[in-house]
Design a protein around this motif. Structure first.
Motif, PDB file in Angstrom:
ATOM      1  N   ARG A   7       0.837  -1.211   0.000  1.00  0.00           N
ATOM      2  CA  ARG A   7       0.000   0.000   0.000  1.00  0.00           C
ATOM      3  C   ARG A   7       0.867   1.256   0.000  1.00  0.00           C
ATOM      4  O   ARG A   7       0.574   2.226  -0.677  1.00  0.00           O
ATOM      5  N   GLU A   8       1.929   1.222   0.799  1.00  0.00           N
ATOM      6  CA  GLU A   8       2.808   2.380   0.926  1.00  0.00           C
ATOM      7  C   GLU A   8       3.427   2.792  -0.415  1.00  0.00           C
ATOM      8  O   GLU A   8       3.666   3.971  -0.665  1.00  0.00           O
ATOM      9  N   LEU A   9       3.682   1.823  -1.282  1.00  0.00           N
ATOM     10  CA  LEU A   9       4.333   2.109  -2.560  1.00  0.00           C
ATOM     11  C   LEU A   9       3.348   2.366  -3.701  1.00  0.00           C
ATOM     12  O   LEU A   9       3.766   2.707  -4.808  1.00  0.00           O
ATOM     13  N   PHE A  10       2.051   2.231  -3.435  1.00  0.00           N
ATOM     14  CA  PHE A  10       1.073   2.291  -4.523  1.00  0.00           C
ATOM     15  C   PHE A  10       1.130   3.598  -5.312  1.00  0.00           C
ATOM     16  O   PHE A  10       1.153   3.581  -6.547  1.00  0.00           O
ATOM     17  N   GLN A  11       1.132   4.737  -4.640  1.00  0.00           N
ATOM     18  CA  GLN A  11       1.081   6.016  -5.364  1.00  0.00           C
ATOM     19  C   GLN A  11       2.312   6.208  -6.252  1.00  0.00           C
ATOM     20  O   GLN A  11       2.189   6.652  -7.401  1.00  0.00           O
ATOM     21  N   THR A  12       3.487   5.859  -5.750  1.00  0.00           N
ATOM     22  CA  THR A  12       4.706   5.960  -6.559  1.00  0.00           C
ATOM     23  C   THR A  12       4.663   4.977  -7.713  1.00  0.00           C
ATOM     24  O   THR A  12       4.988   5.318  -8.857  1.00  0.00           O
ATOM     25  N   MET A  13       4.252   3.743  -7.426  1.00  0.00           N
ATOM     26  CA  MET A  13       4.162   2.709  -8.463  1.00  0.00           C
ATOM     27  C   MET A  13       3.152   3.118  -9.530  1.00  0.00           C
ATOM     28  O   MET A  13       3.410   2.998 -10.720  1.00  0.00           O
ATOM     29  N   ARG A  14       2.018   3.652  -9.118  1.00  0.00           N
ATOM     30  CA  ARG A  14       0.994   4.101 -10.060  1.00  0.00           C
ATOM     31  C   ARG A  14       1.529   5.209 -10.960  1.00  0.00           C
ATOM     32  O   ARG A  14       1.322   5.205 -12.174  1.00  0.00           O
ATOM     33  N   ALA A  15       2.269   6.151 -10.384  1.00  0.00           N
ATOM     34  CA  ALA A  15       2.831   7.251 -11.174  1.00  0.00           C
ATOM     35  C   ALA A  15       3.832   6.735 -12.212  1.00  0.00           C
ATOM     36  O   ALA A  15       3.806   7.159 -13.377  1.00  0.00           O
ATOM     37  N   VAL A  16       4.697   5.798 -11.825  1.00  0.00           N
ATOM     38  CA  VAL A  16       5.660   5.215 -12.757  1.00  0.00           C
ATOM     39  C   VAL A  16       4.920   4.443 -13.845  1.00  0.00           C
ATOM     40  O   VAL A  16       5.250   4.541 -15.030  1.00  0.00           O
ATOM     41  N   LEU A  17       3.903   3.685 -13.465  1.00  0.00           N
ATOM     42  CA  LEU A  17       3.098   2.930 -14.420  1.00  0.00           C
ATOM     43  C   LEU A  17       2.456   3.876 -15.438  1.00  0.00           C
ATOM     44  O   LEU A  17       2.544   3.665 -16.642  1.00  0.00           O
ATOM     45  N   GLU A  18       1.836   4.946 -14.958  1.00  0.00           N
ATOM     46  CA  GLU A  18       1.168   5.892 -15.852  1.00  0.00           C
ATOM     47  C   GLU A  18       2.157   6.595 -16.784  1.00  0.00           C
ATOM     48  O   GLU A  18       1.870   6.789 -17.967  1.00  0.00           O
ATOM     49  N   GLN A  19       3.331   6.964 -16.280  1.00  0.00           N
ATOM     50  CA  GLN A  19       4.339   7.644 -17.107  1.00  0.00           C
ATOM     51  C   GLN A  19       4.906   6.723 -18.180  1.00  0.00           C
ATOM     52  O   GLN A  19       5.326   7.191 -19.240  1.00  0.00           O
ATOM     53  N   SER A  20       4.931   5.418 -17.901  1.00  0.00           N
ATOM     54  CA  SER A  20       5.553   4.446 -18.802  1.00  0.00           C
ATOM     55  C   SER A  20       4.567   3.831 -19.785  1.00  0.00           C
ATOM     56  O   SER A  20       4.966   3.076 -20.659  1.00  0.00           O
ATOM     57  N   HIS A  21       3.310   4.139 -19.636  1.00  0.00           N
ATOM     58  CA  HIS A  21       2.231   3.440 -20.344  1.00  0.00           C
ATOM     59  C   HIS A  21       1.814   4.157 -21.615  1.00  0.00           C
ATOM     60  O   HIS A  21       1.856   5.380 -21.688  1.00  0.00           O
ATOM     61  N   SER A  22       1.377   3.398 -22.592  1.00  0.00           N
ATOM     62  CA  SER A  22       0.909   3.990 -23.855  1.00  0.00           C
ATOM     63  C   SER A  22      -0.559   4.408 -23.795  1.00  0.00           C
ATOM     64  O   SER A  22      -1.000   5.199 -24.630  1.00  0.00           O
ATOM     65  N   TYR A  23      -1.309   3.896 -22.829  1.00  0.00           N
ATOM     66  CA  TYR A  23      -2.739   4.228 -22.754  1.00  0.00           C
ATOM     67  C   TYR A  23      -2.955   5.621 -22.181  1.00  0.00           C
ATOM     68  O   TYR A  23      -2.236   6.059 -21.284  1.00  0.00           O
ATOM     69  N   GLU A  24      -3.990   6.280 -22.670  1.00  0.00           N
ATOM     70  CA  GLU A  24      -4.393   7.581 -22.142  1.00  0.00           C
ATOM     71  C   GLU A  24      -4.838   7.451 -20.685  1.00  0.00           C
ATOM     72  O   GLU A  24      -4.564   8.331 -19.864  1.00  0.00           O
TER      73      GLU A  24
END
Length: 111
Positions: free
Chosen positions: A63-80
């Motif tokens: 849970r503690e890493l979710f926001q950072t992980m989500r941000a990295v996922l979104e920055q690396s992703h091709s989907y809008e």
């Protein structure tokens, strides 16, 4: 209840899924990521019902890493609008949960 989570996300291609999986594990934002190819998704997008063959990411994190992980996922992703849905891990095998903990970033660190 543990502080561990399983995050679901989908990618357009297996190559993208593998790249994101490796990135999350390298940055210790995920201890493990399963890439499941060829899932069929049906969804509503911009007013129309769509379908696509995608790859499913099953991401093990905390849970503690979710926001950072989500941000990295979104920055690396091709989907809008990439999927990032966290499900709580209520309980788990002690050895596996300990292994997860040992392979994630430490609080406030970038191990």
């Amino acid at each position: 209840m543990t502080d561990k989570i399983v995050v679901l996300s989908t990618c357009a291609t297996e190559e993208e899924a593998e790249r994101i999986a490796r990135l999350l594990v390298e940055q210790r934002l995920a201890a493990c990521v399963n890439v499941i190819p060829r899932v069929k998704s049906y969804y509503r997008w911009k007013g129309a019902i769509e379908s696509a063959e995608e790859c499913l990411l099953v991401i093990k994190s905390s849970r503690e890493l979710f926001q950072t992980m989500r941000a990295v996922l979104e920055q690396s992703h091709s989907y809008e609008t990439p999927e990032a849905i966290a499900l709580p891990v209520v309980d788990g095998a002690e050895n596996y949960v300990n292994w997860l903990e040992a392979n994630l970033r430490k609080p406030g660190g970038v191990d």
